[in-house]
Scaffold this active site. Structure first.
Site, short mmCIF file in Angstrom:
data_model
loop_
_atom_site.label_atom_id
_atom_site.label_comp_id
_atom_site.label_asym_id
_atom_site.label_seq_id
_atom_site.Cartn_x
_atom_site.Cartn_y
_atom_site.Cartn_z
N HIS A 120 23.82 -32.67 -44.10
CA HIS A 120 25.00 -33.51 -43.85
C HIS A 120 25.99 -33.24 -44.99
O HIS A 120 25.59 -32.94 -46.11
CB HIS A 120 24.53 -34.97 -43.88
CG HIS A 120 25.56 -35.97 -43.50
ND1 HIS A 120 26.57 -36.38 -44.33
CD2 HIS A 120 25.71 -36.69 -42.36
CE1 HIS A 120 27.30 -37.30 -43.72
NE2 HIS A 120 26.81 -37.50 -42.52
N ASP A 197 17.44 -36.57 -49.37
CA ASP A 197 18.38 -37.38 -48.61
C ASP A 197 17.58 -38.01 -47.46
O ASP A 197 17.28 -37.38 -46.46
CB ASP A 197 19.50 -36.48 -48.08
CG ASP A 197 20.41 -37.21 -47.08
OD1 ASP A 197 20.15 -38.39 -46.80
OD2 ASP A 197 21.35 -36.57 -46.60
N GLN A 200 18.31 -40.42 -42.72
CA GLN A 200 17.75 -40.50 -41.37
C GLN A 200 16.24 -40.72 -41.41
O GLN A 200 15.69 -41.45 -40.59
CB GLN A 200 18.06 -39.21 -40.58
CG GLN A 200 19.54 -38.97 -40.34
CD GLN A 200 20.19 -40.01 -39.43
OE1 GLN A 200 19.52 -40.71 -38.68
NE2 GLN A 200 21.50 -40.14 -39.52
N LYS A 223 21.75 -47.69 -41.65
CA LYS A 223 21.03 -46.91 -40.62
C LYS A 223 19.62 -47.49 -40.40
O LYS A 223 19.01 -47.26 -39.38
CB LYS A 223 20.94 -45.45 -41.03
CG LYS A 223 22.30 -44.75 -41.05
CD LYS A 223 22.16 -43.30 -41.32
CE LYS A 223 23.45 -42.68 -41.82
NZ LYS A 223 24.42 -42.45 -40.75
N CYS A 359 29.28 -34.37 -39.03
CA CYS A 359 29.36 -34.22 -40.49
C CYS A 359 28.45 -33.11 -40.99
O CYS A 359 27.84 -33.23 -42.07
CB CYS A 359 29.04 -35.52 -41.22
SG CYS A 359 30.21 -36.81 -40.85
#
Ligand code: PLP
Length: 401
Positions: A120, A197, A200, A223, A359
């Site tokens: 991303h 990261d 998600q 999220k 993104c």
């Protein structure tokens, strides 16, 4: 097959959206919120907002207690134990920028920062800019055809020049889990810092930062069915000790004079200014809610959603799935159909999906595409949502073909 979500009623927006004729299939962009979160934030505002840490009075003490409780719950969610600290940020993007500035002093010309081809922009641009500032080199790990970071290539590209590895745990475009444990092991063997990261990944299943051995793990509240405006940066003690302060002001200071000041260590040293108090409190309520739901049942429900989604897409002529999704998150294009036209027709029928580059322009371009449509589901989605989607898709395709 009919699939009902036992958790749908916990999310009042789902009904509200339905009344507006909307089927929400964009949870990877931001998830809907449980009533427990809405109640907790409303309670805080209705019963006395107060600033945290500095106030002596009762409302301040109560806000501080709730705020620090969330820090503990976030650490427990990641099974951090006493291996490090949870720092509150404004989200994944702000956490990654904090790291890219706070670790900048460790980089010299020629040092390498390793990312992957699927990142991303939030896990690409801060490192790209850091590389430019320090004349370091950005090394991009390639993907296999399944949309997974190629470990053979990683074994050669991660080298003694690698100072830092930063990779996404679960691709927001391809829906594929990444081999983060193996990548972290490769990077650690070279003495490099590791950043995951988890924007998600954190949403699907439980993850253990101690077992993962990462130095930093970051995610956004919104999220994970939590509020926007708050994020979590977990850092191991040894890694946090290398992080320089990057935002200065109240809260993070120990002593201040006109010409000099000293600063707190993590976590408060990296939380300059008034933090997003209500959002942190809401995030705490979200952790409570998620801790109360049966995680195994959620995983099974999401696995069935994944199967229904992928099988349904592949049934349609000309559909090309990007990668081989591991969760109920799939991006696709359809041969001979323009992405933007299809997105427009889906939107007109009340289907809330995402279209475009998600993104991740370098990834989408490397696949030879201008964009793709992404369907992403949460624990509250059911087979009726998918039926709406596939109906709308078929009608749109009839018009476009
Ligand atoms: N990383 C990944 C994999 C994402 O999917 C996202 C958001 O879509 C981000 C980072 C950025 O998150 P935020 O916009 O909450 O900072």
């Amino acid at each position: 097959m009919s699939l009902i979500s036992p958790w749908r009623a916990d999310f009042p927006a789902l009904d509200a959206l339905q009344r507006q004729g909307q089927t929400y299939l964009d949870s990877a962009a931001t998830a809907q919120k449980p009533q427990a979160l809405i109640d907790a934030m409303a309670h805080y505002y209705a019963n006395g907002a107060a600033n945290v840490h500095r106030a002596q009075h009762l409302p301040g003490a109560m806000a501080t207690q709730a705020f620090e409780d969330t820090r503990r719950k976030a650490g427990e969610w990641l099974n951090a134990g006493d291996s490090g600290h949870v720092v509150f940020t404004h989200g994944t993007t702000s956490a990654l920028n904090l790291l890219a500035y706070g670790l900048e002093h460790l980089f010299e010309a020629g040092d390498e920062i390793v990312i992957s081809a699927l990142e991303h922009h939030a896990n690409l641009l801060p490192w790209q800019q850091l590389a430019k500032r320090r004349q370091a080199r950005l090394v991009v790990l390639p993907l296999t055809t399944q949309g997974v970071i190629d470990l053979d290539a990683a074994a050669t590209l991660i080298s003694s020049r690698t100072r830092l590895l930063a990779v996404g745990q679960l691709s927001n475009v391809l829906g594929t889990w990444q081999p983060v444990a193996q990548l972290i092991a490769l990077a650690r063997a070279q003495g490099a810092l590791t950043v995951i990261d988890g924007a998600q990944g954190v949403v699907h299943g439980r993850h253990d930062v101690q077992a993962m051995h990462c130095d930093f793990y970051v995610f956004s509240g919104h999220k994970l069915y939590g509020p926007d405006g708050v994020g979590v940066l977990f850092g191991r003690h040894q890694a946090l000790a290398q992080l320089r302060h990057w935002q200065f002001g109240g809260e993070m200071v120990l002593q201040a004079g006109y010409l000099d000041a000293t600063f707190r260590p993590a976590p408060l040293g990296f939380e300059a200014g008034t933090p997003p108090i209500s959002a942190v409190i809401g995030l705490g309520a979200t952790f409570d809610y998620l801790n109360d739901v049966n995680q195994t049942a959620v995983a099974e429900h999401e696995a069935r959603l994944h199967d229904l989604l992928c099988a349904g897409l592949l049934l349609r002529e000309g559909v090309r799935l990007l990668g081989d999704p591991s969760v109920a998150l799939a991006s696709f294009v359809i041969e001979g159909v323009h992405n933007a036209d299809l997105a427009h027709l889906l939107t007109e029928q009340g289907i809330a999906v995402r279209a475009g580059h998600h993104c991740a322009i370098p990834l989408i371009s490397s696949l030879g595409l201008a964009g793709a449509i992404r369907v992403s589901l949460g624990l509250y989605n059911d087979s009726e949502d998918l039926a709406h989607f596939f109906n709308a898709l078929d009608q749109a395709l009839e018009l476009l073909r």
